[in-house]
Motif scaffolding. Sequence first.
Motif, short mmCIF file in Angstrom:
data_model
loop_
_atom_site.label_atom_id
_atom_site.label_comp_id
_atom_site.label_asym_id
_atom_site.label_seq_id
_atom_site.Cartn_x
_atom_site.Cartn_y
_atom_site.Cartn_z
N TYR A 50 0.83 -1.21 0.00
CA TYR A 50 0.00 0.00 0.00
C TYR A 50 0.87 1.26 0.00
O TYR A 50 0.70 2.14 -0.84
CB TYR A 50 -0.92 -0.03 1.23
CG TYR A 50 -1.89 1.13 1.33
CD1 TYR A 50 -3.12 1.09 0.67
CD2 TYR A 50 -1.59 2.24 2.11
CE1 TYR A 50 -4.02 2.14 0.78
CE2 TYR A 50 -2.49 3.29 2.23
CZ TYR A 50 -3.70 3.24 1.57
OH TYR A 50 -4.58 4.29 1.68
N SER A 80 2.14 2.03 6.53
CA SER A 80 1.75 0.70 6.06
C SER A 80 0.68 0.08 6.95
O SER A 80 0.94 -0.16 8.14
CB SER A 80 2.97 -0.22 6.01
OG SER A 80 3.96 0.30 5.13
N PRO A 81 -0.51 -0.19 6.44
CA PRO A 81 -1.54 -0.85 7.23
C PRO A 81 -1.12 -2.25 7.68
O PRO A 81 -1.56 -2.75 8.72
CB PRO A 81 -2.74 -0.92 6.27
CG PRO A 81 -2.50 0.16 5.28
CD PRO A 81 -1.01 0.21 5.10
N THR A 82 -0.28 -2.91 6.88
CA THR A 82 0.20 -4.25 7.22
C THR A 82 1.42 -4.11 8.12
O THR A 82 2.45 -3.58 7.70
CB THR A 82 0.58 -5.04 5.96
OG1 THR A 82 -0.51 -5.03 5.05
CG2 THR A 82 0.93 -6.47 6.32
#
Length: 276
Positions: free
Chosen positions: A103, A233-235
């Motif tokens: 992302y 980063s969402p992850t």
Amino acid sequence: MRIIVLVKPVPDPEKYNELRIDPETKRLVREGVQTVINPTDKNALEAALVLRDGRIAAGEDSSVTVLSMAPEFSRDKLVECLAMGADDAYMLSDVAFGGADTYATSYVLAEGVKKIAAEKGENFDLILAGNESADGATAHVPVQLAEWLGITHISRVCSLEAEGETLRAVKRSEDVLLTFEGEGQAVFAVTRDINKPRFISAMGIVKARKKPLSIWTNEELGLDESAIGLEGSPTQPGRLITPELGRAGRPLLADEDATAEDAAKAIRALLGKEGF
């Protein structure tokens, strides 16, 4: 036709045994590990060069620009792309970009595309990329990039042709081939069966030395650091566990003069005791 090709340096598959993860940052440690150009990205570059050369042969102006987000020590991989035939290259390299998931990576690349267009004073017509990277294999980045830019995207492209302003792409989907035709900006993610990348010639290496290669940090892009790198980063990495791979072992035969036949009999006897 103005074409941008996304390129990612990835660890050499033959050096995977040298890879490690930093236990503190939980990032893959890439420093000191030999890298190669992501295989499907080379297919994307070859497809771009074929399209460009076809336009030039028809008397039209056309160019291929390589774009990569990577550590600066991977600069030689962009030089390799220039030697293969690309006209110029841009590297987005900054510690602030480190630790990014797909992302955040696609966001930085999208902003890089916009800045390239602004620098050149002209927009791009087409963006090509490998369908997935050899190290991550998510196939996320090309699609996410297109969404950031608000343009058409097609993945798993195994054939690509241009006729005038019309692009014709063939996508492999399960057991069928789907053909798409259209005009306008697009991102196509190609598979390895689209072509066979050309070899680099000695003349290509010589010419690469004179081609432009720009390295931009976040100072040039001016992006909010909360939207890039690990923070953007969402992850996020979870807990790291190192599995215990050791196994108990014992000698089958005490006799040093035992033959292969003796060893085979001992193995059969042991398997018999275990019910095999």
